[in-house]
Design an enzyme around this catalytic site. Structure first.
Site, PDB file in Angstrom:
ATOM      1  CG  ASP A 304      -1.813   0.731   1.020  1.00  0.00           C
ATOM      2  OD1 ASP A 304      -2.084   2.070   0.154  1.00  0.00           O
ATOM      3  OD2 ASP A 304      -3.248   0.474   1.828  1.00  0.00           O
TER       4      ASP A 304
HETATM    5  C1  BGC Z   1      -5.263   3.046   0.155  1.00  0.00           C
HETATM    6  C2  BGC Z   1      -5.292   2.397  -0.468  1.00  0.00           C
HETATM    7  C3  BGC Z   1      -5.338   2.554  -2.143  1.00  0.00           C
HETATM    8  C4  BGC Z   1      -4.113   2.979  -2.098  1.00  0.00           C
HETATM    9  C5  BGC Z   1      -3.730   3.619  -3.339  1.00  0.00           C
HETATM   10  C6  BGC Z   1      -4.086   4.324  -0.202  1.00  0.00           C
HETATM   11  O1  BGC Z   1      -3.913   4.763   0.601  1.00  0.00           O
HETATM   12  O2  BGC Z   1      -4.898   2.919   1.333  1.00  0.00           O
HETATM   13  O3  BGC Z   1      -6.647   1.442  -0.302  1.00  0.00           O
HETATM   14  O4  BGC Z   1      -5.644   2.150  -3.083  1.00  0.00           O
HETATM   15  O5  BGC Z   1      -3.799   4.104  -1.207  1.00  0.00           O
HETATM   16  O6  BGC Z   1      -4.660   4.756  -4.151  1.00  0.00           O
END
Ligand code: BGC
Length: 765
Positions: A304
């Site tokens: 993530d």
């Molecule tokens: C979130 C994810 C997301 C990623 C990309 C993160 O901050 O936790 O769920 O897919 O950002 O945008």
């Protein structure tokens, strides 16, 4: 410069059998890996955010947005970066996406030595929510409330189509982790608290995204998230530690991931938090032993956002970034969502050169990434032509979104005030009454969804839709409480309450729309799950008018409403129903459509009572030690699976084919369901099992199967479930799936039957 695989002869139209094709692909990928330099491999494992190749300075990108070709060359050509994500703070049209991604793919495939296409990824989580004009349907928690996997598959297929129409082949969805804590700011991004409901919905969404052939021009790769245990933070706050015993992790949290992996999900994103003291990004037990070896996942494991750096900055388990890269890659990470610099790539190159990370681990990661690009057909066609997508934003797609909203919105109370009559004078009140922003929630056009009213213009809010159906002169609006734009989502101000009261005097029914403004992730953290004070004060003012009140909830998580729920005449939960939520709500309130949504979570009554429905017997008793206490132990506002309809449904004749069964048997259960109301409707027939005694304390009940069926007024339908006895297993003290003989109660509706499992304790494989 060439596109390596095409240069190698994998051309569309070549005639291969399926097996031969797969083998050929693998051989070509291996040959490609053999050609790659360390720098090229590290680049493939790097994912950067669009901002870093845009004009501007870091997150402060220039508006209107423009790509910076020099930055792009530096990233793609000089540093071989293999993946980009995100939208740089604004949605783009399909044509603009095609232009931008076209430029990137041109560089990647024509200006690099090996011509490996770029993999673009996006959070298309309730429709293609970062593309202008795309169809937005309910957020996942609402989709779960439909209890209709076919509909969910259709919604995901539509998203796949509109995402590919934007030249993006990869979505960071579905979220199949359990939303087990109602305080958590991301509860609405998942399918609620139940493993079986989450598993079936996750499978439906994965299939809808990927279809039979993910290289098809209307399909995208799914990304399951967030593996695993993200939805159970002890503090209730986002990205804080979870403490989940291994028995519970295996019994509740892993099955939805396993089901979606078995359905073919191509990638998985890791939980930013820690479970049992170990950040998941650093857990080789979870990422390799459990995910790869036990669960058989063969796709791409992506971090993530910023989460390798977070091993230093948030979790304090690595002394520096170099150590963090080593720990996470060795734990099993294939791609790092870095997201804003090339430091990861540089460190990784060095770690490979010094052999601190073996080439076998790197090749393993790169192989998975290249295979996903290959399977997506990116080597053949990396950019799409928006003109080939006539259904983008079409009426046909809008209808699917409306159906999803219609089937998810849940009637929780109705003291004969609904359906409304056309002609009744309605006053819509509350901060959620006239807001496309709150209807859609986060991840809508922008990350926090704060500009939705501008981008979604033309769609009806609750108020606008009620006015359209109920008549311009009959429906009025007065907010009473307003969300303060430009501030934290929690900021609310009292508006003119006297005006609300005056207008209420003239109304026949008050539609009180309360809940939450949009938020996403950490900014959505809360200190108090009760509905906000201004909104409760508004509710009190409205209740004083003695007019019938329909409470319409529009919220990402179940904010506690016990102070007002018993005094309003009806309660309707809309969750975050998306752009068609207004029209869907109006049709339901006027009785043009029937309610059929059911809660995918337990709606708490009190802040000390935040248990899921599958709590333990000891949490449900008022007499634990021979004494009888008056306080209820578990007393939710509304139970999991609950939801009313304009029809009533009667259950009868529950029958099991046999009541004495062995471990390998399949239990066959049938029941008759009658629509005893006057309106055609849909009912969700839910089957629960209760283990009466077991060597690990059992839950009071667990959902094992469900079917949503349409039943005409007066009609009776027979429903049959076939339940393998193995589905009644639990994870035992040895952390293995175990089936113990003894009694089980099977419940469907208000009918129940006891069955007996004979034989020995069995450990399942
Ligand atoms: C979130 C994810 C997301 C990623 C990309 C993160 O901050 O936790 O769920 O897919 O950002 O945008």
């Amino acid at each position: 410069m060439r596109n390596w695989l095409i240069g190698c002869g994998i051309l569309v139209g070549a005639v291969f059998s399926e097996g031969a094709m797969a083998q050929q692909e693998t051989t070509d990928i291996e040959a490609l890996i053999a050609e790659m330099s360390i720098e090229e491999k590290a680049g493939q494992m790097t994912q950067l955010s669009l901002e870093i190749v845009s004009k501007g300075d870091g997150y402060n990108v220039q508006r209107p947005h423009e790509l910076d070709i020099d930055k792009l060359k530096n990233v793609i050509v000089d540093h071989h970066v293999g993946s980009i994500l995100n939208c740089a703070g604004e949605p783009h049209t399909p044509a603009r996406w095609a232009e931008m991604i076209g430029q990137m793919q041109q560089l990647a495939t024509q200006q690099t030595r090996l011509g490996i296409p770029l993999l673009y990824g996006i959070d298309a989580i309730h429709g293609t929510n970062y593309t202008k004009g795309a169809t937005l349907y309910p957020q996942e928690v609402g989709l779960a409330a439909s209890w209709n996997p076919e509909l969910v598959e259709q919604a995901a297929a539509m998203t796949a189509y509109e995402t590919r129409a934007s030249s993006i082949p990869w979505t960071f969805s579905p979220d199949v982790d359990l939303g087990i804590d109602p305080r958590w700011a991301r509860m609405w991004e998942g399918f609620g608290e139940d493993p079986h409901l989450s598993a079936t919905m996750g499978v439906a969404m994965t299939k809808g995204f990927e279809g039979e052939d993910v290289s098809a021009q209307d399909r995208v790769a799914a990304c399951l998230k967030h593996f695993v245990g993200y939805g159970a933070p002890r503090s209730g706050k986002d990205r804080t530690p979870a403490w989940i015993p291994e028995t519970m992790l295996r019994e509740l949290f892993l099955p939805p991931f396993q089901a979606a992996i078995d359905a073919g999900a191509k990638s998985i994103m890791i939980n930013s938090g820690e479970v049992n003291g170990v950040p998941v990004h650093a857990s080789s037990w979870l990422l390799t032993d459990v995910l790869r070896t036990e669960m058989g996942f063969e796709g791409v494991v992506v971090t993530d956002w910023y989460d390798i750096w977070n091993l230093v900055e948030r979790h304090h388990i690595a002394k520096d970034r170099r150590e963090a890269v080593k720990i996470s890659i060795m734990a099993g990470i294939d791609m790092s969502m870095v997201p804003m610099d090339l430091e990861f790539t540089a460190i990784l190159i060095d770690l490979i050169k010094t052999k601190e990370i073996p080439m076998s681990r790197i090749d393993d990661a790169v192989r998975k990434i290249l295979m996903m690009k290959k399977e997506l057909g990116l080597f053949e066609k990396p950019v799409m032509n928006p003109k080939d997508y006539p259904l983008f934003g079409s009426e046909q797609h809008r209808q699917i979104a409306e159906n999803a909203a219609l089937e998810s919105i849940t009637l929780l109370k109705n003291d004969a005030v609904l359906p409304l009559d056309i002609g009744q004078k309605l006053l819509v009140v509350g901060p959620n009454g006239n807001s496309l922003r709150s209807m859609n929630g986060g991840w809508s056009y922008t990350w926090q969804g704060e500009q939705t009213d501008e981008y979604a213009k033309g769609h009806d809010t609750f108020y606008e839709a009620l006015k359209r159906l109920g008549g311009n002169k009959k429906v009025d609006f007065e907010a009473g409480v307003a969300y303060v734009e430009g501030k934290d989502f929690k900021h609310e101000t009292m508006e003119n309450i006297d005006l609300v009261k005056q207008k209420a005097e003239k109304a026949d029914v008050i539609i009180l729309c309360l809940g939450e403004n949009s938020y996403t992730e950490k900014p959505g953290d809360l200190d108090d799950l009760n509905l906000s004070e201004p909104q409760l004060a508004l509710a009190e003012a409205v209740l004083k008018t003695q007019k019938p009140v329909v409470l319409v909830l529009n919220e990402g998580r179940p904010r506690i409403i016990s102070k007002i729920a018993d005094r309003v005449d009806a309660v309707v939960q809309t969750y975050l129903p998306g752009n068609e939520g207004g029209i869907a709500l109006a049709k339901l309130l006027f009785g043009q459509e029937n309610f059929s949504g059911k809660l995918p979570y337990t709606y708490p009554r009190y802040s000390n009572d935040l248990l899921p429905y599958y709590h333990k017997y000891s949490e449900d008793l008022a007499h634990n030690d021979g004494n009888v206490y008056e306080d209820p132990f578990f007393n939710p506002q509304y139970e999991f699976g609950y939801g009313l309809s304009y029809s009533t449904f009667g259950y009868s004749n529950l029958q099991v084919a046999q009541s004495q069964l062995s471990a390998d048997d399949q239990l066959e259960i049938s029941i008759k369901v009658t629509n005893t109301g006057k309106m055609d409707g849909k009912e969700v027939v839910q089957l629960y099992s209760s283990d009466i005694y077991a060597s690990v304390t059992p839950s009071v009940k667990r959902l094992r199967a469900y079917k949503k069926i349409a039943i005409k007024a007066g009609e009776t339908k027979s429903v049959t479930f076939k339940l393998p006895m193995k589905d009644l297993a639990f994870v035992g003290q040895n952390n293995k799936w175990t089936l113990e003989p003894g009694e089980f109660k099977i419940t469907v509706g208000d009918q129940a039957v006891m069955i007996n499992l004979k034989g020995q304790v069995t450990t399942l494989q």
